[in-house]
Design an enzyme around this catalytic site. Structure first.
Site, short mmCIF file in Angstrom:
data_model
loop_
_atom_site.label_atom_id
_atom_site.label_comp_id
_atom_site.label_asym_id
_atom_site.label_seq_id
_atom_site.Cartn_x
_atom_site.Cartn_y
_atom_site.Cartn_z
CB THR A 190 -1.04 -0.03 1.15
OG1 THR A 190 -1.86 1.13 1.04
CG2 THR A 190 -0.41 -0.10 2.53
CD GLU A 191 -1.13 3.78 -3.24
OE1 GLU A 191 -1.09 2.54 -3.09
OE2 GLU A 191 -2.02 4.36 -3.89
CG ASN A 192 -0.84 4.28 3.16
OD1 ASN A 192 -0.97 3.31 2.43
ND2 ASN A 192 -1.40 4.34 4.35
#
Lengths: 238, 206
Positions: free
Chosen positions: B39-41
């Site tokens: 997840t890119e966060n």
């Protein structure tokens, strides 16, 4: 002696000036330095350019700073999120500027700013409206756009633990933009859940080396932004 | 649809799931396949949603929903996260779509309406950097208009980036010489499918 700890959030943000460029950490509600932002609202600086992934939610934190008309321009990737009405309303009325940046390009522009890299090339956004007007170059058949590094006057970041040298560790996905923003400002201001003694953070596990941090303030129980929004709270507290 | 996508995710890959319908894919990956979700966060090793009451406000996914982390997970900052994406380290990304063109162009971030607040997030980075892009979408809009089009009328996210389209009616591969129907939903024939699809479809010759 090096001691970056200051007494209060108000002291930490006292010298932020009108027209400053400010990076604010956080992704959604995770990692937003909400107490520092509220201190900035109290302090009164205006005409700010804010670099942050989102535009805040409800009527607290970054959304409250924007609602008080302190922000001239937002540089962000995702201004329209759930519970975010302040920015969209002002934007639709033409009362705030927006520079929309793909999220990875935003992170890299901040990283570049912190690393002394004035600009770089990336294929992200080629053939889209966000590449219009940007210099393009082709490397081994791959077309790229040039993007500039971003530097700020101040960064406001939240972390989990810090020592007086400014070495930081974060908590889970609240880390997000914090470490790169710490590197890219003249003055990096960090709110930490706790201050620990030198040596308590394993040197192998330091995420942000202290050299990137100017000031620290301990906020042991930071507000949960999502909870404040759910309760329809507004800053300043009424 | 999510189940069909999941069947095409092989063992041992790193996968990024977009916001919304793509998030459902994780529920259907067949037993015995080990897949790591990014997840890119800032998390590699995203697990399922937590039990009610066990949510952690500092553990969320790109859609800002509460998640868990698996054993062996790791956290990192945004520049490292997008190094994984932009440096071509993520194997598969599953995204939603407003429109996909017959040459694999994707439009999924803006309808371009005047006055709308544009929000792009990480979509342009994902299509530029991830090796394989799957799109999961309804075949037509609520008004019955084809989402698979000759050329996108909405602003592009990326050009010639989509590898495969999974809809409620069919699975369509995007090849250099056009769109090829790999599978159709029960009760749908090729001619029916072409009727509701603006783009020209091709049959595989076996």
């Amino acid at each position: 002696m090096i001691n970056k700890i200051v007494k209060s959030a108000a002291d930490a943000v006292a010298d932020i000036f009108d027209g400053a460029i400010i990076m604010i950490g956080g992704f959604g509600n995770a990692g937003t330095p909400i107490e520092l932002i509220h201190a900035l609202i109290d302090q009164g600086a205006k005409d700010l350019t804010v670099v942050s992934n989102n535009t805040g939610s409800g009527q607290v934190g970054l959304a409250a700073l924007i609602a008080h008309k302190r922000v001239r321009k937002m540089i962000c990737s995702f201004p329209r999120t759930a519970n975010s009405t302040v920015f969209p309303d002002l934007y639709t009325k033409g009362e705030i500027e927006l520079e929309l940046v793909p999220q990875g390009t935003l992170a890299e522009r901040i990283r570049a700013g912190g690393a002394g890299i004035p600009a770089f090339y990336t294929p992200t956004s080629v053939n889209t409206p966000l590449a219009e007007g940007k210099e393009k170059r082709t490397f081994d058949g791959l077309t790229c756009v040039m993007e500039y590094g971003i530097k700020a006057d101040f960064s406001l970041v939240k972390c989990e633990a810090a020592d007086r040298y400014g070495n930081l560790v974060y908590n889970k996905t609240a880390r997000n933009f914090g470490p790169v923003m710490c590197t890219a400002a003249d003055v990096t201001i960090v709110q930490t859940r706790k201050i620990v003694e030198l040596g308590e953070i394993d040197p192998e596990c330091v995420v942000t080396p202290g050299i990137f941090v100017k000031r620290l303030v301990e906020i042991p129980k930071p507000a949960d932004e999502a909870k404040l929004v759910a309760e329809d709270r507004r800053y300043p507290w009424s | 649809m999510a189940q069909k996508v999941a069947l095409d995710i092989p063992d041992g890959v790193y996968v990024n799931l977009g916001i919304g319908m793509p998030e459902l894919v994780a529920d259907y990956v067949p037993a015995g396949r080990e897949v790591i979700y990014h997840t890119e966060n800032g998390l590699l090793g995203m697990g399922p949603a937590p039990e009610v009451g066990k949510e952690d406000p500092e553990l969320i996914n790109a859609g800002k929903k509460s998640i868990t982390s698996i054993k062996g997970a790791c956290f990192f900052h945004h520049a490292d996260s997008f190094t994984m994406i932009r440096g071509r380290h993520i194997d598969i990304c599953v995204l939603g779509a407003l429109q996909v063109s017959q040459t694999g162009d994707l439009a999924n971030w803006s309808t371009g309406e005047p006055g709308a607040v544009p929000s792009v997030g990480g979509a342009m980075d994902l299509v530029a950097g991830v090796k394989t892009i799957f799109v999961i979408t309804q075949h037509t809009t609520k008004e019955g208009k084809s989402k698979i089009v000759e050329s996108c009328t909405y602003p592009l996210t990326g050009k010639a980036v989509v590898n495969c389209i999974y809809t409620n009616l069919a699975i369509i591969d995007v090849k250099p010489d056009g769109l090829f129907v790999r599978e159709m939903a029960p009760g749908i024939c090729f001619d029916d499918l072409q009727k509701v699809t603006e783009a020209r479809l091709n049959r595989y010759e076996y």
